[in-house]
Scaffold this motif. Structure first.
Motif, PDB file in Angstrom:
ATOM      1  N   LYS A 273       0.627  -1.504   0.124  1.00 37.67           N
ATOM      2  CA  LYS A 273      -0.150   0.258   0.169  1.00 37.67           C
ATOM      3  C   LYS A 273       0.887   1.388  -0.259  1.00 37.67           C
ATOM      4  CE  LYS A 273      -3.596   2.037   2.810  1.00 37.67           C
ATOM      5  NZ  LYS A 273      -4.372   2.959   1.960  1.00 37.67           N
ATOM      6  N   SER A 274       0.946   2.078  -0.658  1.00 36.83           N
ATOM      7  CA  SER A 274       1.179   3.496  -1.086  1.00 36.83           C
ATOM      8  C   SER A 274       1.542   3.940   0.492  1.00 36.83           C
ATOM      9  CB  SER A 274       0.854   3.927  -2.053  1.00 36.83           C
ATOM     10  OG  SER A 274       1.785   5.726  -2.302  1.00 36.83           O
ATOM     11  N   SER A 275       2.846   4.689   0.574  1.00 37.54           N
ATOM     12  CA  SER A 275       2.985   5.135   1.546  1.00 37.54           C
ATOM     13  C   SER A 275       3.899   6.467   1.194  1.00 37.54           C
ATOM     14  CB  SER A 275       3.174   4.642   2.273  1.00 37.54           C
ATOM     15  OG  SER A 275       4.216   4.162   2.825  1.00 37.54           O
ATOM     16  N   LYS A 276       4.349   7.577   1.920  1.00 32.08           N
ATOM     17  CA  LYS A 276       4.947   8.647   2.164  1.00 32.08           C
ATOM     18  C   LYS A 276       6.606   8.081   2.184  1.00 32.08           C
ATOM     19  CE  LYS A 276       3.646  11.498   5.128  1.00 32.08           C
ATOM     20  NZ  LYS A 276       3.343  12.339   6.453  1.00 32.08           N
ATOM     21  N   MET A 277       6.741   7.080   3.391  1.00 28.58           N
ATOM     22  CA  MET A 277       7.830   6.345   3.746  1.00 28.58           C
ATOM     23  C   MET A 277       8.157   5.660   1.710  1.00 28.58           C
ATOM     24  SD  MET A 277       8.506   7.482   6.317  1.00 28.58           S
ATOM     25  CE  MET A 277       8.322   7.978   7.063  1.00 28.58           C
ATOM     26  N   LEU A 278       7.114   4.586   1.226  1.00 30.95           N
ATOM     27  CA  LEU A 278       7.965   3.946   0.206  1.00 30.95           C
ATOM     28  C   LEU A 278       8.387   5.318  -0.781  1.00 30.95           C
ATOM     29  CD1 LEU A 278       7.741   1.432  -1.328  1.00 30.95           C
ATOM     30  CD2 LEU A 278       5.585   1.704  -1.797  1.00 30.95           C
ATOM     31  N   VAL A 279       7.276   6.535  -0.985  1.00 30.46           N
ATOM     32  CA  VAL A 279       7.585   7.796  -1.607  1.00 30.46           C
ATOM     33  C   VAL A 279       9.239   7.529  -1.657  1.00 30.46           C
ATOM     34  CG1 VAL A 279       6.739   9.618  -2.796  1.00 30.46           C
ATOM     35  CG2 VAL A 279       4.926   7.603  -2.907  1.00 30.46           C
ATOM     36  N   ALA A 280       8.977   8.747  -0.349  1.00 29.59           N
ATOM     37  CA  ALA A 280      10.423   8.644   0.215  1.00 29.59           C
ATOM     38  C   ALA A 280      11.689   7.837  -0.225  1.00 29.59           C
ATOM     39  CB  ALA A 280      10.204   8.973   1.519  1.00 29.59           C
ATOM     40  N   MET A 281      11.584   6.647   0.179  1.00 28.61           N
ATOM     41  CA  MET A 281      12.551   5.588  -0.343  1.00 28.61           C
ATOM     42  C   MET A 281      12.914   6.113  -1.666  1.00 28.61           C
ATOM     43  SD  MET A 281      13.399   1.613   0.441  1.00 28.61           S
ATOM     44  CE  MET A 281      12.321   0.958  -1.129  1.00 28.61           C
ATOM     45  N   ILE A 282      11.673   5.562  -3.306  1.00 31.25           N
ATOM     46  CA  ILE A 282      12.346   5.278  -3.756  1.00 31.25           C
ATOM     47  C   ILE A 282      12.401   6.833  -5.013  1.00 31.25           C
ATOM     48  CG2 ILE A 282      10.697   5.541  -6.686  1.00 31.25           C
ATOM     49  CD1 ILE A 282       8.449   3.305  -4.586  1.00 31.25           C
ATOM     50  N   SER A 283      11.946   7.953  -4.461  1.00 29.22           N
ATOM     51  CA  SER A 283      12.322   9.049  -4.760  1.00 29.22           C
ATOM     52  C   SER A 283      14.124   9.219  -4.113  1.00 29.22           C
ATOM     53  CB  SER A 283      11.708  10.314  -4.343  1.00 29.22           C
ATOM     54  OG  SER A 283      11.068  10.876  -3.327  1.00 29.22           O
ATOM     55  N   GLY A 284      14.814   9.085  -3.020  1.00 27.93           N
ATOM     56  CA  GLY A 284      15.953   9.194  -2.735  1.00 27.93           C
ATOM     57  C   GLY A 284      16.239   8.092  -3.487  1.00 27.93           C
ATOM     58  N   GLY A 285      16.791   6.859  -3.814  1.00 32.09           N
ATOM     59  CA  GLY A 285      16.980   6.517  -4.483  1.00 32.09           C
ATOM     60  C   GLY A 285      17.387   6.386  -5.827  1.00 32.09           C
ATOM     61  N   LEU A 286      16.594   6.709  -6.503  1.00 27.73           N
ATOM     62  CA  LEU A 286      16.280   7.340  -8.142  1.00 27.73           C
ATOM     63  C   LEU A 286      17.037   8.425  -7.930  1.00 27.73           C
ATOM     64  CD1 LEU A 286      12.962   7.191  -9.095  1.00 27.73           C
ATOM     65  CD2 LEU A 286      14.916   5.604  -9.720  1.00 27.73           C
ATOM     66  N   THR A 287      17.381   9.529  -7.010  1.00 28.66           N
ATOM     67  CA  THR A 287      18.162  10.919  -7.002  1.00 28.66           C
ATOM     68  C   THR A 287      19.402  10.032  -6.692  1.00 28.66           C
ATOM     69  OG1 THR A 287      16.391  12.091  -5.634  1.00 28.66           O
ATOM     70  CG2 THR A 287      18.541  12.894  -5.856  1.00 28.66           C
ATOM     71  N   GLU A 288      19.923   9.402  -6.168  1.00 33.97           N
ATOM     72  CA  GLU A 288      21.204   8.902  -5.765  1.00 33.97           C
ATOM     73  C   GLU A 288      21.385   7.925  -7.357  1.00 33.97           C
ATOM     74  OE1 GLU A 288      23.284   9.986  -3.612  1.00 33.97           O
ATOM     75  OE2 GLU A 288      21.909  11.222  -3.475  1.00 33.97           O
ATOM     76  N   VAL A 289      20.689   7.527  -7.651  1.00 40.79           N
ATOM     77  CA  VAL A 289      21.184   6.477  -9.361  1.00 40.79           C
ATOM     78  C   VAL A 289      21.467   7.986  -9.896  1.00 40.79           C
ATOM     79  CG1 VAL A 289      20.525   4.977 -10.683  1.00 40.79           C
ATOM     80  CG2 VAL A 289      20.151   4.562  -8.100  1.00 40.79           C
ATOM     81  N   ILE A 290      20.532   8.971 -10.008  1.00 38.74           N
ATOM     82  CA  ILE A 290      20.481   9.714 -10.965  1.00 38.74           C
ATOM     83  C   ILE A 290      21.775  10.913 -10.923  1.00 38.74           C
ATOM     84  CG2 ILE A 290      20.010  11.576 -11.635  1.00 38.74           C
ATOM     85  CD1 ILE A 290      17.365  10.560 -11.613  1.00 38.74           C
ATOM     86  N   ILE A 291      21.962  11.312  -9.407  1.00 38.26           N
ATOM     87  CA  ILE A 291      23.388  11.580  -9.428  1.00 38.26           C
ATOM     88  C   ILE A 291      24.407  10.991  -9.617  1.00 38.26           C
ATOM     89  CG2 ILE A 291      24.346  12.686  -8.047  1.00 38.26           C
ATOM     90  CD1 ILE A 291      22.029  14.055  -7.689  1.00 38.26           C
ATOM     91  N   THR A 292      24.524   9.490  -9.626  1.00 35.11           N
ATOM     92  CA  THR A 292      26.092   8.999  -9.544  1.00 35.11           C
ATOM     93  C   THR A 292      25.937   9.026 -11.337  1.00 35.11           C
ATOM     94  OG1 THR A 292      25.302   7.971  -7.503  1.00 35.11           O
ATOM     95  CG2 THR A 292      27.312   6.414  -9.310  1.00 35.11           C
ATOM     96  N   TRP A 293      25.175   8.305 -11.919  1.00 39.00           N
ATOM     97  CA  TRP A 293      25.347   8.288 -12.868  1.00 39.00           C
ATOM     98  C   TRP A 293      25.764   9.603 -14.448  1.00 39.00           C
ATOM     99  CZ3 TRP A 293      19.867   8.764 -16.811  1.00 39.00           C
ATOM    100  CH2 TRP A 293      20.447   7.563 -18.432  1.00 39.00           C
ATOM    101  N   THR A 294      25.271  10.173 -13.831  1.00 46.85           N
ATOM    102  CA  THR A 294      25.733  11.667 -13.900  1.00 46.85           C
ATOM    103  C   THR A 294      26.490  11.891 -14.009  1.00 46.85           C
ATOM    104  OG1 THR A 294      23.027  12.965 -14.249  1.00 46.85           O
ATOM    105  CG2 THR A 294      25.415  14.252 -14.263  1.00 46.85           C
ATOM    106  N   ARG A 295      27.427  11.706 -12.372  1.00 48.41           N
ATOM    107  CA  ARG A 295      28.719  12.023 -12.373  1.00 48.41           C
ATOM    108  C   ARG A 295      29.710  11.039 -13.551  1.00 48.41           C
ATOM    109  NH1 ARG A 295      27.588  12.469  -6.471  1.00 48.41           N
ATOM    110  NH2 ARG A 295      27.697  14.792  -5.842  1.00 48.41           N
TER     111      ARG A 295
END
Length: 179
Positions: A134-156
């Protein structure tokens, strides 16, 4: 509003956005003034403030354009499997590599995180991304945080890793149902 006025407003916003992002590659974001953005974009301060309230709004305006492109591409494809959504997402990010380089160079990943949090929540709420739990703020936070780090690493890393590899990686760790 007429189509011509809408197009002019869109083009003006793009000029301002592109002006800021070009400057961010030459000068730290924190040191860039609205006056300098206006000079670079060849618009008046009044025009700037008619379109944006702050420099931050300009960055979020760019994120919104990228997100709109992403959503339009999904609609055109009319395919919403996890593979299709993530492939389109990472492809859209890759197409905006210079934007990401400016974000990373200026250490503005918090802006990216905030934008992704809102976009992921919207995608989950509209059931474009269907979560196993079930969707929650914590799940959305984890997904968005993980994607942010993946995108930053990929960009670097110069975005050398192919989109397909990122999609496979994401599919292993993201908790979405497959359609």
């Amino acid at each position: 509003m007429s189509k011509e006025v809408e197009n002019k407003k869109f083009n003006t916003k793009q000029q301002i956005i592109f002006g800021l992002f070009e400057m961010m590659m030459e000068k730290p974001y924190a040191d860039i003034t609205v006056k300098e953005i206006c000079e670079k974009a060849e618009v008046s301060r009044m025009t700037f403030y008619r379109n944006f309230h702050t420099k931050e709004d300009v960055i979020f305006g760019q994120f919104e354009m990228v997100y709109s492109t992403f959503i339009k591409q999904l609609v055109i494809q009319n395919r919403f499997t996890f593979y299709d959504v993530t492939t389109t997402f990472f492809t859209t990010i890759k197409e905006n590599q210079l934007m990401m380089e400016a974000i990373v160079k200026n250490d503005l990943s918090n802006f990216l995180l905030n934008a992704l949090r809102g976009y992921i929540k919207t995608l989950v709420d509209n059931q474009i991304l269907v979560t196993r739990e079930k969707s929650s703020k914590m799940l959305v936070a984890m997904i968005s945080g993980g994607l942010t780090e993946v995108i930053i690493t990929w960009t670097r890393d110069g975005m050398k890793q192919p989109v397909d590899e990122l999609v496979i990686f994401a599919s292993k760790y993201m908790h979405f149902k497959t359609n």
